[in-house]
Scaffold this motif. Structure first.
Motif, PDB file in Angstrom:
ATOM      1  N   MET A 103       0.830  -1.211   0.000  1.00 24.50           N
ATOM      2  CA  MET A 103       0.000   0.000   0.000  1.00 24.50           C
ATOM      3  C   MET A 103       0.861   1.256   0.000  1.00 24.50           C
ATOM      4  O   MET A 103       1.932   1.285   0.603  1.00 24.50           O
ATOM      5  CB  MET A 103      -0.912   0.016   1.228  1.00 24.50           C
ATOM      6  N   TRP A 161       0.222   5.678   0.344  1.00 22.59           N
ATOM      7  CA  TRP A 161      -0.714   6.784   0.526  1.00 22.59           C
ATOM      8  C   TRP A 161       0.024   8.035   0.983  1.00 22.59           C
ATOM      9  O   TRP A 161       1.170   7.972   1.423  1.00 22.59           O
ATOM     10  CB  TRP A 161      -1.824   6.433   1.514  1.00 22.59           C
ATOM     11  N   HIS A 189      -5.841   8.976   4.961  1.00 20.12           N
ATOM     12  CA  HIS A 189      -5.068   8.159   4.014  1.00 20.12           C
ATOM     13  C   HIS A 189      -5.463   8.593   2.605  1.00 20.12           C
ATOM     14  O   HIS A 189      -6.465   8.133   2.059  1.00 20.12           O
ATOM     15  CB  HIS A 189      -5.370   6.676   4.209  1.00 20.12           C
ATOM     16  N   MET A 227      -4.745   6.667  -1.954  1.00 23.41           N
ATOM     17  CA  MET A 227      -4.422   5.291  -1.580  1.00 23.41           C
ATOM     18  C   MET A 227      -4.282   4.387  -2.802  1.00 23.41           C
ATOM     19  O   MET A 227      -5.133   4.375  -3.693  1.00 23.41           O
ATOM     20  CB  MET A 227      -5.516   4.749  -0.661  1.00 23.41           C
ATOM     21  N   VAL A 228      -3.177   3.649  -2.837  1.00 25.30           N
ATOM     22  CA  VAL A 228      -2.985   2.547  -3.784  1.00 25.30           C
ATOM     23  C   VAL A 228      -2.824   1.297  -2.932  1.00 25.30           C
ATOM     24  O   VAL A 228      -1.944   1.234  -2.064  1.00 25.30           O
ATOM     25  CB  VAL A 228      -1.749   2.756  -4.672  1.00 25.30           C
ATOM     26  N   ARG A 229      -3.680   0.311  -3.175  1.00 19.82           N
ATOM     27  CA  ARG A 229      -3.743  -0.872  -2.302  1.00 19.82           C
ATOM     28  C   ARG A 229      -3.757  -2.117  -3.176  1.00 19.82           C
ATOM     29  O   ARG A 229      -4.754  -2.398  -3.847  1.00 19.82           O
ATOM     30  CB  ARG A 229      -4.986  -0.792  -1.424  1.00 19.82           C
ATOM     31  N   GLN A 268     -12.757   0.864   3.834  1.00 16.12           N
ATOM     32  CA  GLN A 268     -12.763   1.473   2.500  1.00 16.12           C
ATOM     33  C   GLN A 268     -13.840   2.552   2.394  1.00 16.12           C
ATOM     34  O   GLN A 268     -13.613   3.599   1.784  1.00 16.12           O
ATOM     35  CB  GLN A 268     -12.986   0.398   1.437  1.00 16.12           C
ATOM     36  N   ARG A 306     -12.677   5.709   3.854  1.00 20.20           N
ATOM     37  CA  ARG A 306     -11.708   6.394   2.988  1.00 20.20           C
ATOM     38  C   ARG A 306     -12.360   6.929   1.721  1.00 20.20           C
ATOM     39  O   ARG A 306     -11.737   7.678   0.976  1.00 20.20           O
ATOM     40  CB  ARG A 306     -10.568   5.429   2.608  1.00 20.20           C
ATOM     41  N   ASP A 331      -9.841   3.625  -3.446  1.00 17.24           N
ATOM     42  CA  ASP A 331      -8.553   2.941  -3.512  1.00 17.24           C
ATOM     43  C   ASP A 331      -8.233   2.506  -4.939  1.00 17.24           C
ATOM     44  O   ASP A 331      -9.064   1.905  -5.622  1.00 17.24           O
ATOM     45  CB  ASP A 331      -8.558   1.696  -2.625  1.00 17.24           C
ATOM     46  N   ALA A 334      -5.219   0.368  -7.422  1.00 17.80           N
ATOM     47  CA  ALA A 334      -4.386  -0.821  -7.263  1.00 17.80           C
ATOM     48  C   ALA A 334      -3.303  -0.814  -8.331  1.00 17.80           C
ATOM     49  O   ALA A 334      -3.549  -0.407  -9.467  1.00 17.80           O
ATOM     50  CB  ALA A 334      -5.217  -2.096  -7.370  1.00 17.80           C
TER      51      ALA A 334
END
Length: 242
Positions: free
Chosen positions: A11, A13, A90, A93-95, A163, A166, A170, A172
Motif C-alpha cells: 500500500m 498513501w 489516508h 491510496m494505492v492498495r 474502504q 476512505r 482505492d 491498485a
C-alpha cells in the motif's frame, strides 16, 4: 531472508504533515499489533518518503486467502475509534493485494525502491519467469540486498467499512517491483540494469509510479505478542486534537 509467505498486501498513501505524528503513533502502537494478531499476517513494515508526506506499507502474508479470511474481514469491518479517525487522512491510496511471483534476498534495509507497473495480461507469466531468475542477480548487486516481484489479485470480497471511510477510492497497482538496499543511488542504477530493462520492455511493462522510501518500523507477531491489554488501553485513549 526473502519475503515471508506467498502473498503480500502492498500500500501507498499520502499523509498531511500535521497528522503524521498521530498517524505514526497509531500505526506502530495499535494498527501493527492489530494486524499482526490476525492469523496469516507474518510481518509488517512501514516506510516513509524522504519528504515525509508519502508512505509505503507492506504486510507479508502466509497465503493470499488471508486477505479474505473471517478474522481479517472482522477487523476491516469493525475499525477502532482511533482507526476510524485516521482513515480519512489516508489520501491517494494505492492498495494491491498480491501474490508473490519472485523473491530473492531480504526485504528489510535502509531504503526500498518501489515500482508500480502496468503489464499486458498475456505477458505476465513470461515476466514472472524472467524475474525469478533476475531477482537473485539484482539482490547481489553492490548497494542492494533484495529484489521482489508482486502481482495484484483482488480477493473475492466486497467493499469494507474501512474502504467506505476512505471514500471507496482505492486504486491498485497490477504489478509491483521492490528493490531494497543500503545505498539509494544503487537502487536507481539497478532499476536501469540492462537485463531488467529488457525484461520489462519485452513484457510491455508501463511504469505507473516510482518512489524511494526509508524504513520507519517493522515487526513480526512475536514483537507484539502478549500486548492485548496495552492495545485495549491505546484504543480507549482520548482523541488528540485534530
Amino acid at each position: 531472508m526473502s519475503l515471508l509467505g506467498t502473498a503480500a498486501l502492498a500500500m501507498w498513501w499520502d499523509m498531511a504533515p500535521d497528522v503524521r505524528p498521530d498517524f505514526e503513533d497509531w500505526h506502530s502502537h495499535e494498527h501493527f499489533p492489530e494486524r499482526l494478531g490476525v492469523p496469516g499476517f507474518l510481518r509488517a513494515s512501514r516506510w516513509r518518503s524522504a519528504t515525509g508526506d508519502r508512505f509505503f506499507v507492506i504486510y507479508e502474508l502466509a497465503g493470499h486467502d488471508t486477505l479474505s479470511s473471517p478474522a481479517y474481514l472482522a477487523r476491516l469491518n469493525a475499525p477502532t475509534p482511533w482507526s476510524t479517525r485516521l482513515m480519512p487522512h489516508h489520501r491517494n491510496m494505492v492498495r494491491s493485494q498480491c501474490q508473490v511471483m519472485a523473491t530473492a534476498g531480504g526485504l528489510l534495509a535502509h531504503q526500498v525502491l518501489t515500482l508500480q507497473l502496468q503489464v499486458e495480461e498475456a505477458n505476465g507469466p513470461a515476466l514472472a519467469s524472467e524475474l525469478e531468475t533476475l531477482c537473485p542477480l539484482l539482490a547481489g548487486l553492490p548497494g542492494l540486498v533484495g529484489a521482489h516481484l508482486l502481482r495484484h489479485q483482488a480477493p473475492p470480497i466486497g467493499p469494507t467499512t474501512e474502504q467506505r471511510i476512505r471514500g471507496l477510492g482505492d486504486a491498485a497497482a497490477d504489478w509491483v517491483l521492490l528493490l531494497s538496499g543500503y545505498d539509494e543511488p544503487s537502487l536507481a542504477d539497478a532499476l536501469a540494469h540492462g537485463a531488467l530493462a529488457a525484461a520489462l520492455a519485452r513484457a510491455g511493462a508501463t511504469p505507473r509510479q516510482q518512489g524511494t522510501f526509508h524504513l520507519s518500523h517493522s515487526a513480526v507477531p512475536g514483537d507484539v505478542a502478549g500486548l492485548g491489554a496495552v492495545q485495549e488501553r491505546l484504543r480507549e485513549r482520548p482523541q488528540a486534537a485534530a
